[in-house]
Design an enzyme around this catalytic site. Structure first.
Site, PDB file in Angstrom:
ATOM      1  N   CYS A  28       0.831  -1.215   0.000  1.00  8.17           N
ATOM      2  CA  CYS A  28       0.000   0.000   0.000  1.00  8.17           C
ATOM      3  C   CYS A  28       0.864   1.263   0.000  1.00  8.17           C
ATOM      4  CB  CYS A  28      -0.917  -0.039   1.224  1.00  8.17           C
ATOM      5  SG  CYS A  28      -1.621   1.546   1.697  1.00  8.17           S
TER       6      CYS A  28
ATOM      7  N   CYS B 290       0.344   3.533   2.986  1.00  8.86           N
ATOM      8  CA  CYS B 290       0.975   2.958   4.183  1.00  8.86           C
ATOM      9  C   CYS B 290       2.468   3.259   4.193  1.00  8.86           C
ATOM     10  CB  CYS B 290       0.752   1.441   4.225  1.00  8.86           C
ATOM     11  SG  CYS B 290      -0.975   0.938   4.176  1.00  8.86           S
TER      12      CYS B 290
END
Length: 437
Positions: free
Chosen positions: A187, A190
């Site tokens: 991600c 993230c």
């Protein structure tokens, strides 16, 4: 004529049925059905990306060009398939498909595929699939998932790595306040959050604990907290708690925003400090040792101020300790005349009671309340102290004063001693006086 109409209708049904198939063999997307799913996907060693779709679903239709691009990019590396879950509902039900499109990645454990909840672009899905492939390779070498460990296990990081095995013990069964990030290694958001999360963890150390859980590696724990996208951040309050106590984090994603949000929560959850009566050295240390400042009050003798009077003073101190609790100061009190060395070192008591001094025992300096011993007077005094204002003096002797062991207050009014309580043999009086007594 009627036969012609029936024939036309049959052709239309065939055409509409074939139109429901989004992908052709030339798209490199394998059509999966109940008859071939187990053979093609479950029993195959390859990593599979599988889309569960419905022909009437607008989002599924929008995904088609990206999914074709994905299959072309992963050709020969990772296999890509699709299931018409509207037509094969039993297959969708087996894998808990509740909406369309649902994308699952079948990695090393084919019985427990990973739900993909990221952006619906070929590049994002490919990154997730490649991360799953990397995990499989790392597991084969016994190294686990290095991408997950890099988020939270480095020796200089204050972010605590959480797993399905340690989550409840560390988070739910602790008295600490927690912020937990559920992330996916692939991600992008993230990855951007990771350094900010680490900075915040370092700054909040000792107040709020920050953890990180790889939701792709620990899917059951992510599902327990209804994680649908990455990163997802959950707040867990202080004290023993259950999963239902988790709250959504609604702050920003910079270190300063995380710190500010968490600090506010910490203040809300910090209990008011105990107001300790100084009856011996241990009670004095428990109240003041290790505290940035210690608020020491000396109250009138119980014969000069009865239980009602004393409790009024104590209630005022408790109200103010609650107001200034975020400062983490110590709060203590003693009866006037019981701790002479303490009063002398802080230059209080001689001019009357009640009295108050705020002490920094690390620097051996103190400030004395010059105003009224009231809620407003003490509040103004402590507010100035918190802003670094006010006159300070060195503690006499530059050391902790000697504390005498005394009986704690029993909560009752004071009683004057009776004749039976007085031992005349201990008093140096003339014989004539003793005879008169």
């Amino acid at each position: 004529m009627i036969q012609l109409l029936y024939a036309s209708a049959s052709i239309l049904l065939l055409v509409s049925g074939s139109a429901n198939a989004f992908y052709s063999p030339s798209d490199n997307v394998v059509e999966l059905t109940p008859s071939n799913f187990n053979r093609e996907v479950v029993q195959d060693n390859a990593i599979w990306v599988v889309e569960f779709y419905a022909p009437w679903c607008g989002h599924c239709q929008s995904l088609v060009p990206e999914y074709k691009k994905l299959a072309e990019a992963l050709k020969g590396v990772i296999k890509v398939g699709s299931v018409n879950a509207d037509q094969h509902s039993e297959l969708g039900g087996k894998y808990n498909v509740r909406g369309f499109p649902t994308i699952k990645i079948f990695g090393a454990n084919k019985q427990s595929p990973t739900d993909y909840n990221g952006q619906r672009t070929a590049k994002a899905i490919a990154e997730a699939a490649l991360a799953e492939a990397k995990k499989k390779v790392q597991a084969a070498f016994g190294g686990g998932d290095s991408s997950s460990k890099s988020r939270s296990s480095s020796s200089d990081s204050d972010v605590i790595e959480l797993t399905e095995d340690n989550f409840d013990k560390l988070v739910l069964n602790s008295e600490d306040i927690w912020l937990v990030e559920f992330f996916a290694p692939w991600c992008g958001h993230c990855k951007n959050l990771a350094p900010e999360w680490a900075k915040a963890a370092k700054e909040l150390k000792g107040k709020v604990k920050l953890g990180a859980l790889d939701a792709t590696a620990h899917q059951s724990k992510a599902a327990e907290y209804n994680v649908r996208g990455y990163p997802t951040i959950k707040f867990f309050p202080a004290g023993s708690k259950s999963s239902s106590d988790a709250e959504e984090y609604n702050g920003g994603r910079t270190a300063s925003e995380i710190i500010s949000w968490a600090s506010d929560k910490h203040t809300e959850n910090v209990p008011a400090p105990e107001l300790v009566e100084i009856t011996d050295e241990s009670t004095f240390d428990s109240a003041c040792e290790g505290k940035p400042l210690c608020v020491v009050s000396v109250l009138p003798h119980i014969l000069d101020c009865d239980a009602k009077c004393r409790n009024k003073f104590l209630d005022t101190l408790r109200i103010l300790s609650e107001k200034f609790k975020q400062k983490l100061w110590g709060w203590a009190w003693a009866e006037g005349g019981q701790q002479p060395a303490l009063e002398e070192s802080l230059e209080v008591g001689g001019f009357g009671y009640p009295a108050m001094a705020v002490v920094n025992f690390k620097k051996m300096k103190f400030s004395v309340l010059k105003g009224s011993f009231s809620k407003d007077g003490i509040n103004e005094f402590l507010r100035d102290i918190s802003y670094g204002r006010g006159h300070t003096s060195p503690v006499r002797g530059a050391k902790k004063p000697t504390i005498i062991s005394v009986e704690p207050w029993d909560g009752k009014d004071g009683q004057l001693p009776t004749e039976e309580d007085i031992d005349l043999s201990d008093i140096d009086l003339d014989d004539d006086v003793k005879d008169e007594l």
